[in-house]
Motif scaffolding. Structure first.
Motif, PDB file in Angstrom:
ATOM      1  N   GLU A  23       0.830  -1.209   0.000  1.00 51.34           N
ATOM      2  CA  GLU A  23       0.000   0.000   0.000  1.00 51.34           C
ATOM      3  C   GLU A  23       0.862   1.256   0.000  1.00 51.34           C
ATOM      4  O   GLU A  23       0.616   2.197  -0.735  1.00 51.34           O
ATOM      5  CB  GLU A  23      -0.929   0.010   1.229  1.00 51.34           C
ATOM      6  CG  GLU A  23      -1.963  -1.105   1.184  1.00 51.34           C
ATOM      7  CD  GLU A  23      -2.894  -1.097   2.390  1.00 51.34           C
ATOM      8  OE1 GLU A  23      -2.987  -0.074   3.094  1.00 51.34           O
ATOM      9  OE2 GLU A  23      -3.525  -2.149   2.637  1.00 51.34           O
ATOM     10  N   ARG A  24       1.906   1.261   0.893  1.00 52.28           N
ATOM     11  CA  ARG A  24       2.689   2.492   1.070  1.00 52.28           C
ATOM     12  C   ARG A  24       4.190   2.203   1.117  1.00 52.28           C
ATOM     13  O   ARG A  24       4.614   1.087   1.365  1.00 52.28           O
ATOM     14  CB  ARG A  24       2.308   3.170   2.385  1.00 52.28           C
ATOM     15  CG  ARG A  24       0.836   3.333   2.576  1.00 52.28           C
ATOM     16  CD  ARG A  24       0.503   4.506   3.459  1.00 52.28           C
ATOM     17  NE  ARG A  24      -0.910   4.819   3.325  1.00 52.28           N
ATOM     18  CZ  ARG A  24      -1.424   5.596   2.388  1.00 52.28           C
ATOM     19  NH1 ARG A  24      -0.640   6.169   1.502  1.00 52.28           N
ATOM     20  NH2 ARG A  24      -2.726   5.808   2.298  1.00 52.28           N
ATOM     21  N   GLY A  40      -7.460  -3.414   3.189  1.00 49.91           N
ATOM     22  CA  GLY A  40      -6.358  -4.117   2.542  1.00 49.91           C
ATOM     23  C   GLY A  40      -6.844  -5.369   1.831  1.00 49.91           C
ATOM     24  O   GLY A  40      -6.423  -5.665   0.702  1.00 49.91           O
ATOM     25  N   ILE A  59      -5.781   4.130  -6.058  1.00 50.12           N
ATOM     26  CA  ILE A  59      -4.637   3.221  -6.095  1.00 50.12           C
ATOM     27  C   ILE A  59      -4.170   3.012  -7.539  1.00 50.12           C
ATOM     28  O   ILE A  59      -4.940   3.198  -8.485  1.00 50.12           O
ATOM     29  CB  ILE A  59      -4.954   1.861  -5.426  1.00 50.12           C
ATOM     30  CG1 ILE A  59      -6.053   1.120  -6.174  1.00 50.12           C
ATOM     31  CG2 ILE A  59      -5.304   2.044  -3.945  1.00 50.12           C
ATOM     32  CD1 ILE A  59      -6.197  -0.305  -5.731  1.00 50.12           C
ATOM     33  N   THR A 100      -0.857  -6.359   0.814  1.00 50.24           N
ATOM     34  CA  THR A 100      -1.641  -5.269   1.402  1.00 50.24           C
ATOM     35  C   THR A 100      -1.855  -5.547   2.887  1.00 50.24           C
ATOM     36  O   THR A 100      -1.622  -6.659   3.353  1.00 50.24           O
ATOM     37  CB  THR A 100      -2.998  -5.133   0.689  1.00 50.24           C
ATOM     38  OG1 THR A 100      -3.611  -6.426   0.649  1.00 50.24           O
ATOM     39  CG2 THR A 100      -2.809  -4.628  -0.718  1.00 50.24           C
ATOM     40  N   ASN A 105      -5.177   2.253  -0.305  1.00 51.15           N
ATOM     41  CA  ASN A 105      -6.013   1.060  -0.390  1.00 51.15           C
ATOM     42  C   ASN A 105      -7.420   1.501  -0.791  1.00 51.15           C
ATOM     43  O   ASN A 105      -7.696   2.694  -0.904  1.00 51.15           O
ATOM     44  CB  ASN A 105      -6.009   0.303   0.946  1.00 51.15           C
ATOM     45  CG  ASN A 105      -6.433   1.203   2.101  1.00 51.15           C
ATOM     46  OD1 ASN A 105      -7.277   2.084   1.936  1.00 51.15           O
ATOM     47  ND2 ASN A 105      -5.845   0.991   3.257  1.00 51.15           N
ATOM     48  N   THR A 160      -8.699  -4.457  -1.237  1.00 47.26           N
ATOM     49  CA  THR A 160      -7.743  -4.047  -2.265  1.00 47.26           C
ATOM     50  C   THR A 160      -7.137  -5.265  -2.956  1.00 47.26           C
ATOM     51  O   THR A 160      -7.052  -5.324  -4.189  1.00 47.26           O
ATOM     52  CB  THR A 160      -6.621  -3.187  -1.627  1.00 47.26           C
ATOM     53  OG1 THR A 160      -7.230  -2.137  -0.867  1.00 47.26           O
ATOM     54  CG2 THR A 160      -5.720  -2.581  -2.674  1.00 47.26           C
TER      55      THR A 160
END
Lengths: 202, 202
Positions: free
Chosen positions: A86-87, A155, A122, A149, A110, A158
């Motif tokens: 995600e990051r 998450g 995203i 995720t 997400n 996603t």
């Protein structure tokens, strides 16, 4: 209650992650009471952040200079695996385990199962393009995509969404083992838990 | 690990109250990932904070315009009592109780019993001048000073130090009743606790 500039500053800090009204107020007064040089330093760093931070053209990791690829994406000896996180902080957490020798892709967030607009938040299209056309990015063919995720509702939603985006291709899709504490966030996992989650992926 | 501008931003956020490394990192990436307009808004508010926020010439409360006195200090009908607080947020907490009808003085911090340099960090001289020479500030004669510092080690050390600074004068010196939870901070006290602490002062 407070002068307008302080109230405005409080509203901005309220949008920071994990910050509530009391904390935002303390932050505003911390700045009000600090040296003018400290405020100047913050202003300068914010200008620098805007102008000089670029992202890796493959994985979207932040890069200081106008380099094209980050040190991971440049490294041609890595395995043809792609961990989708995600990051950027999640990427750092995984690198720290020293368990993983593949590449990364940063989604930039997400999606919430309830908010349709989140789909644009995203980098799903960008991920699909990198998995289907690795040559376009001078990258080797990806054999496996790990959907790394967070084990939260967002998450999982996603990951489910990305599974559908990537389906039909020849790439193997895996997820991190549920050794991760459910409801927690990847960024805060200790290195052992993250290592075993990497080993037990399925 | 992260590009230099992000690391610098993290160091600045680390100096914010209650912020550790993980949170400072999240703040930096929050800004990196937010709209450029959000960063501009923050830069603008920081400039405004530096240039347009002044303090009341008597109590040091923040004031937006170039007014001389704040609304409390302007109000000549208040009782001739002076509540000495560490920070402006403490003043707001006391005002909210509606129990107190006197004036305020903001110290701008507290002193640690171990750090001699801290003595310069608080406005002790300025307090002494206001208590001894109220006429100079067009203020009525103060009959009582309430040392309303936090019930922490630093707050108690500050009160003790101020008692010595003010001793010899004709002014009565009181402290908030220890109805406050010891070890906590004034800013977070609920209004009832703060009300009874005001009533039971000695």
């Amino acid at each position: 209650m407070y002068p307008k500039p302080i109230q405005n500053l409080i509203s901005i800090f309220l949008r920071f992650p994990t910050v509530g009204r009391k904390t935002a107020t303390r932050f505003a007064f911390h700045l009000l009471n600090s040296d003018p040089e400290e405020i100047d330093r913050l202003i300068n760093e914010l200008h620098t952040l805007k102008s000089s931070v670029h992202t890796c053209s493959f994985c979207y990791r932040s890069l200081e200079k106008e380099k094209d690829l980050c040190s991971v994406c440049e490294d041609k000896s890595r395995e043809p695996i792609l961990a989708v996180v995600e990051r950027e902080t999640d990427l750092i957490s995984i690198e720290k385990t020293k368990e993983y020798k593949g590449y990364y892709f940063i989604l930039g967030g997400n999606i919430s199962p309830l908010k349709k607009d989140d789909l644009k938040k995203i980098r799903a299209k960008e991920l699909k393009s990198r998995v289907e056309n690795p040559k376009k990015y001078e990258m080797k063919k990806i054999k496996e995509v790990i959907l790394a995720t967070n084990p939260t509702t967002e998450g999982e939603a996603t990951a489910l969404f990305l599974e559908r985006v990537l389906e039909g291709g020849s790439v193997k899709i895996t997820k991190l083992a549920k050794g991760l504490p459910v409801g927690g966030e990847l960024e805060y996992a200790d290195e052992d838990t993250l290592s075993s989650a990497l080993r037990g992926r399925k």
